[in-house]
Design a protein around this motif. Structure first.
Motif, PDB file in Angstrom:
ATOM      1  N   PRO A 144       0.829  -1.206   0.000  1.00 48.16           N
ATOM      2  CA  PRO A 144       0.000   0.000   0.000  1.00 48.16           C
ATOM      3  C   PRO A 144       0.866   1.261   0.000  1.00 48.16           C
ATOM      4  O   PRO A 144       1.967   1.270   0.528  1.00 48.16           O
ATOM      5  CB  PRO A 144      -0.798  -0.105   1.295  1.00 48.16           C
ATOM      6  CG  PRO A 144      -0.078  -1.083   2.131  1.00 48.16           C
ATOM      7  CD  PRO A 144       0.707  -1.969   1.230  1.00 48.16           C
ATOM      8  N   SER A 145       0.351   2.307  -0.624  1.00 45.83           N
ATOM      9  CA  SER A 145       1.115   3.554  -0.666  1.00 45.83           C
ATOM     10  C   SER A 145       0.277   4.765  -0.284  1.00 45.83           C
ATOM     11  O   SER A 145       0.776   5.876  -0.280  1.00 45.83           O
ATOM     12  CB  SER A 145       1.705   3.763  -2.062  1.00 45.83           C
ATOM     13  OG  SER A 145       0.679   3.788  -3.021  1.00 45.83           O
ATOM     14  N   ILE A 146      -0.999   4.534   0.044  1.00 45.34           N
ATOM     15  CA  ILE A 146      -1.872   5.644   0.423  1.00 45.34           C
ATOM     16  C   ILE A 146      -2.687   5.267   1.656  1.00 45.34           C
ATOM     17  O   ILE A 146      -2.973   4.094   1.887  1.00 45.34           O
ATOM     18  CB  ILE A 146      -2.822   6.040  -0.738  1.00 45.34           C
ATOM     19  CG1 ILE A 146      -3.599   4.825  -1.241  1.00 45.34           C
ATOM     20  CG2 ILE A 146      -2.057   6.696  -1.869  1.00 45.34           C
ATOM     21  CD1 ILE A 146      -4.636   5.134  -2.291  1.00 45.34           C
ATOM     22  N   ALA A 147      -3.053   6.261   2.422  1.00 50.03           N
ATOM     23  CA  ALA A 147      -3.785   6.026   3.666  1.00 50.03           C
ATOM     24  C   ALA A 147      -5.176   5.448   3.429  1.00 50.03           C
ATOM     25  O   ALA A 147      -5.692   4.722   4.264  1.00 50.03           O
ATOM     26  CB  ALA A 147      -3.887   7.315   4.460  1.00 50.03           C
ATOM     27  N   ASN A 148      -5.783   5.756   2.303  1.00 49.96           N
ATOM     28  CA  ASN A 148      -7.135   5.250   2.060  1.00 49.96           C
ATOM     29  C   ASN A 148      -7.129   4.016   1.167  1.00 49.96           C
ATOM     30  O   ASN A 148      -8.022   3.817   0.363  1.00 49.96           O
ATOM     31  CB  ASN A 148      -8.034   6.352   1.485  1.00 49.96           C
ATOM     32  CG  ASN A 148      -7.542   6.878   0.152  1.00 49.96           C
ATOM     33  OD1 ASN A 148      -6.436   6.551  -0.273  1.00 49.96           O
ATOM     34  ND2 ASN A 148      -8.343   7.702  -0.507  1.00 49.96           N
ATOM     35  N   ASP A 149      -6.123   3.159   1.342  1.00 50.93           N
ATOM     36  CA  ASP A 149      -6.050   1.896   0.624  1.00 50.93           C
ATOM     37  C   ASP A 149      -7.316   1.083   0.938  1.00 50.93           C
ATOM     38  O   ASP A 149      -7.977   1.301   1.961  1.00 50.93           O
ATOM     39  CB  ASP A 149      -4.802   1.135   1.063  1.00 50.93           C
ATOM     40  CG  ASP A 149      -4.442   0.018   0.111  1.00 50.93           C
ATOM     41  OD1 ASP A 149      -4.057   0.328  -1.018  1.00 50.93           O
ATOM     42  OD2 ASP A 149      -4.555  -1.157   0.514  1.00 50.93           O
ATOM     43  N   MET A 150      -7.635   0.142   0.085  1.00 48.94           N
ATOM     44  CA  MET A 150      -8.837  -0.669   0.230  1.00 48.94           C
ATOM     45  C   MET A 150      -8.948  -1.287   1.635  1.00 48.94           C
ATOM     46  O   MET A 150      -8.003  -1.920   2.107  1.00 48.94           O
ATOM     47  CB  MET A 150      -8.829  -1.789  -0.812  1.00 48.94           C
ATOM     48  CG  MET A 150     -10.089  -2.627  -0.817  1.00 48.94           C
ATOM     49  SD  MET A 150     -10.100  -3.840  -2.147  1.00 48.94           S
ATOM     50  CE  MET A 150      -9.133  -5.151  -1.417  1.00 48.94           C
ATOM     51  N   GLN A 185      -9.296  -4.132   7.743  1.00 52.56           N
ATOM     52  CA  GLN A 185     -10.295  -5.174   7.951  1.00 52.56           C
ATOM     53  C   GLN A 185     -10.629  -5.713   6.568  1.00 52.56           C
ATOM     54  O   GLN A 185     -11.624  -5.336   5.961  1.00 52.56           O
ATOM     55  CB  GLN A 185     -11.545  -4.606   8.641  1.00 52.56           C
ATOM     56  CG  GLN A 185     -11.289  -4.091  10.040  1.00 52.56           C
ATOM     57  CD  GLN A 185     -11.041  -5.225  11.015  1.00 52.56           C
ATOM     58  OE1 GLN A 185     -11.839  -6.148  11.149  1.00 52.56           O
ATOM     59  NE2 GLN A 185      -9.912  -5.171  11.709  1.00 52.56           N
ATOM     60  N   ARG A 186      -9.766  -6.597   6.038  1.00 51.25           N
ATOM     61  CA  ARG A 186      -9.888  -7.081   4.653  1.00 51.25           C
ATOM     62  C   ARG A 186     -10.024  -8.601   4.640  1.00 51.25           C
ATOM     63  O   ARG A 186      -9.091  -9.318   4.988  1.00 51.25           O
ATOM     64  CB  ARG A 186      -8.654  -6.670   3.859  1.00 51.25           C
ATOM     65  CG  ARG A 186      -8.672  -7.143   2.409  1.00 51.25           C
ATOM     66  CD  ARG A 186      -7.399  -6.774   1.675  1.00 51.25           C
ATOM     67  NE  ARG A 186      -7.257  -5.329   1.617  1.00 51.25           N
ATOM     68  CZ  ARG A 186      -6.091  -4.711   1.405  1.00 51.25           C
ATOM     69  NH1 ARG A 186      -4.993  -5.387   1.232  1.00 51.25           N
ATOM     70  NH2 ARG A 186      -6.048  -3.397   1.363  1.00 51.25           N
TER      71      ARG A 186
END
Length: 162
Positions: free
Chosen positions: A93-99, A116-117
């Motif tokens: 991941p590279s962004i705070a709002n990743d899936m 929570q994935r």
């Protein structure tokens, strides 16, 4: 003379017996490891600890830095709860709002993505140089020691195969 497959099975039985106490093996949710290719036969099943969690760690193939993915089995499904890494690279991941992200921070030189994935069964490509390791309740199992180039991890509820 014992064959390679028989030796690997014997070694695995010894590791599981020594590493996971009989009381832990007696009940609860288990994690099944099966061949991903070929026969897709079950390789082993391991008891999860009281919190039903496990970690998968490895050396990232691009950044050459350690990554730890944390999971928990919830209602018979695998839920990824965290990813901890030191450097950005392909697949990380590279962004705070990743899936499915619930938190993002940088602590002590590590990026930490809480999430929570739900993942479903986890297919893994195993290579000794990337130090793929399964950690359950304080016990580490280097996955390359199992002698398979690809494994799939999935929760299971019974001690013996069906």
């Amino acid at each position: 003379m014992i064959g390679r497959a028989a030796y690997a099975a014997l070694l695995l039985t010894l590791v599981v017996t020594l590493a996971f106490p009989a009381t832990a093996r007696a009940a609860g949710t288990w994690l099944c490891l099966a061949e991903t290719r070929g026969t897709q036969a079950e390789v082993t099943r391991l008891p999860l600890g009281p919190d039903q969690s496990f970690d998968l760690s490895f050396i990232h193939s691009v950044s050459r830095t350690p990554v730890v993915d944390s999971y928990r089995v919830e209602d018979g499904e695998i839920l990824q709860t965290r990813e901890v890494f030191m450097a950005h690279g392909a697949g990380l991941p590279s962004i705070a709002n990743d899936m499915d992200a619930t938190g993002w921070r940088h602590e002590d030189g590590h990026f930490i993505l809480d999430m929570q994935r739900y993942t479903g069964p986890i297919p893994l490509r195993i290579q000794a140089q990337f130090k793929n390791t399964l950690s359950i309740d304080g016990t580490d199992l280097p996955l390359a020691d199992l002698g398979h180039s690809a494994l799939t991890l999935a929760p299971c509820d019974e001690e013996t195969p069906q």
